[in-house]
Design an enzyme around this catalytic site. Sequence first.
Site, PDB file in Angstrom:
ATOM      1  N   ASN A  13       0.676  -1.114  -0.021  1.00 27.87           N
ATOM      2  CA  ASN A  13       0.021  -0.080  -0.052  1.00 27.87           C
ATOM      3  C   ASN A  13       0.992   1.173   0.008  1.00 27.87           C
ATOM      4  O   ASN A  13       0.561   2.164  -0.578  1.00 27.87           O
ATOM      5  CB  ASN A  13      -0.931   0.118   1.288  1.00 27.87           C
ATOM      6  N   GLU A  62      -2.402  -3.846  -5.403  1.00 24.15           N
ATOM      7  CA  GLU A  62      -3.847  -3.859  -4.886  1.00 24.15           C
ATOM      8  C   GLU A  62      -4.866  -2.754  -5.361  1.00 24.15           C
ATOM      9  O   GLU A  62      -5.561  -1.899  -4.634  1.00 24.15           O
ATOM     10  CB  GLU A  62      -4.034  -4.007  -3.088  1.00 24.15           C
ATOM     11  N   GLU A  94       2.106 -11.697  -2.653  1.00 16.49           N
ATOM     12  CA  GLU A  94       1.891 -11.405  -0.975  1.00 16.49           C
ATOM     13  C   GLU A  94       1.254 -12.798  -0.560  1.00 16.49           C
ATOM     14  O   GLU A  94      -0.067 -13.063  -0.969  1.00 16.49           O
ATOM     15  CB  GLU A  94       0.954 -10.319  -0.659  1.00 16.49           C
TER      16      GLU A  94
HETATM   17  O1  AHR Z   1       1.412  -6.744   3.698  1.00 17.16           O
HETATM   18  C1  AHR Z   1       0.805  -5.730   4.134  1.00 17.16           C
HETATM   19  C2  AHR Z   1      -0.247  -5.185   3.115  1.00 17.16           C
HETATM   20  O2  AHR Z   1      -1.187  -6.097   2.775  1.00 17.16           O
HETATM   21  C3  AHR Z   1       0.240  -4.672   2.029  1.00 17.16           C
HETATM   22  O3  AHR Z   1       0.765  -3.340   2.301  1.00 17.16           O
HETATM   23  C4  AHR Z   1      -0.881  -4.645   1.162  1.00 17.16           C
HETATM   24  O4  AHR Z   1      -0.508  -4.817  -0.422  1.00 17.16           O
HETATM   25  C5  AHR Z   1      -1.662  -5.813   1.641  1.00 17.16           C
HETATM   26  O5  AHR Z   1      -3.116  -5.339   1.819  1.00 17.16           O
END
Ligand code: AHR
Length: 499
Positions: free
Chosen positions: A72, A173, A292
């Site tokens: 984010n 995202e 992720e």
């Molecule tokens: O990894 C933590 C957060 O999770 C990241 O910043 C985001 O991409 C996801 O929502």
Amino acid sequence: MPHVRIDVDRRATIAPVHRRLFGGFVEHLGRCVYDGLYEPGHPLANADGFRTDVIELVRELGISMVRYPGGNFVSGFRWEDSVGPRAKRPVRRDLAWHSLESNEVGLDEFARWLDLVGAEMMLAVNVATRGILPALDLLEYANHPSGTALSDWRIANGTIEPHNVRTWCLGNEMDGPWQTGFMSADEYGSIAARTSAAMKTADPDLELVVCGSSGSQMPTFGDWERIVLEHSYDYVDLVSCHAYYQEYDGDLAPFLASAVDMESFIDTVAAAADHVGSKKRSRKRIDLSFDEWNVWYLKEHQEAAPDLSEWRHAPRLLEDVYTVADAVVVGNLLMTLLKRSDRVVSASLAQLVNVIAPIMTEPGGASWRQTTFYPFAIMSRLATGTVIRPVVQSERYDAGKYGDVDEVDAIVTVDDDRAAVFLVNRNLDESAQVSIDVRSLGCSRIAEATTLADADPHAKNTRADPERVVPRRNVSGAFDSGTLTIDLPPVSWTAIALC
Ligand code: AHR
């Protein structure tokens, strides 16, 4: 004790072991960078301010590639802030994590850290609040050898050789309403296509990752991938997947089956990509970057009221302390990434230090391994060569929302005269007695057999007791006439190396 039979045929190959499946993720979030991998005042810091004890742990973890700098965070990031003389770098507000960003660590320092840990960089550009030109500028700064304004700026900043970053993420995202500058699938697909086309004009050999859904819980899951790829299919190479799992309300049975959900997630995204490829009559295939994945106690973090009273630098955020059960799930998720390496070619455990991480640190103090460190490190070391799909005949159990699921799951890798078998037992109460026919692997003995388990599946490693949970030699392992037998304790993860 339930008996499980597994047959291994080395001809049942899935794909080569992609080293990039053992990737990690470093975001400017909480204490991942500051007071995590970087702490200039620490007695073990190097000249750049990086903690050498953390570097050693990251090397032991066996990380191949690291996604950076978010997450984010990237959607509010101006990359130019983070290069050049440190004294001139601005302090900014990071809206994603309600924190102050000092920009003390930026691209050039992070690249030096990666050289020390022996990993490659996966770099994200901000397509959310910036655009095509800043992405091209960053590409020029990072990768152009010399003789242009931005490559010469990098050289003047002390980095003579280009970073030569091959893999780039087009934002993060972008479907999430929490994302600064979030977009509809059509808006994002269009900007992703145009940004990729421009970046590939500069360098056709780049590998570009377009944002998939933030998770399978998103209402647009599947449609998002389809629409985004309808715009960008010809320009991008991989589509990203993100998935986090947690134990809800003390109910371990479904949690231990999280890998089943990950596999159906992969199927859905691959099907959406192939659907678009077929419609376009394209000969190209889009593979997956699972950039992720982890266990994350997100529900608890969401329920806690955020402290918005002040803007702090490197606050303690998302510092989950992991249990044995969490480590079993992490091990099983990584096994699933190997199992699906027919489509998943790159992955990043999110994240690396302090923030939902396998490595924890205290400012001025110690660093230690969380429970989740071990399955990752052992698999990264042992999984080489080719992934083999075993045939598993296991008892099944009711995993709630995931339906009936095998109690024991397995995956195998083979590399010339060496092989590795990875196993989980999801049974909460009983050990499993496993016999594996490994004659086709051509091995003759067990080189090592290690199990992570505990009488208390919620046991954790903490600052006060950092080695409460460690993997132990599994002495039940035996090898006779091509059959490997071993007992797997309840809620356990096991690795066996054969030679
Ligand atoms: O990894 C933590 C957060 O999770 C990241 O910043 C985001 O991409 C996801 O929502």
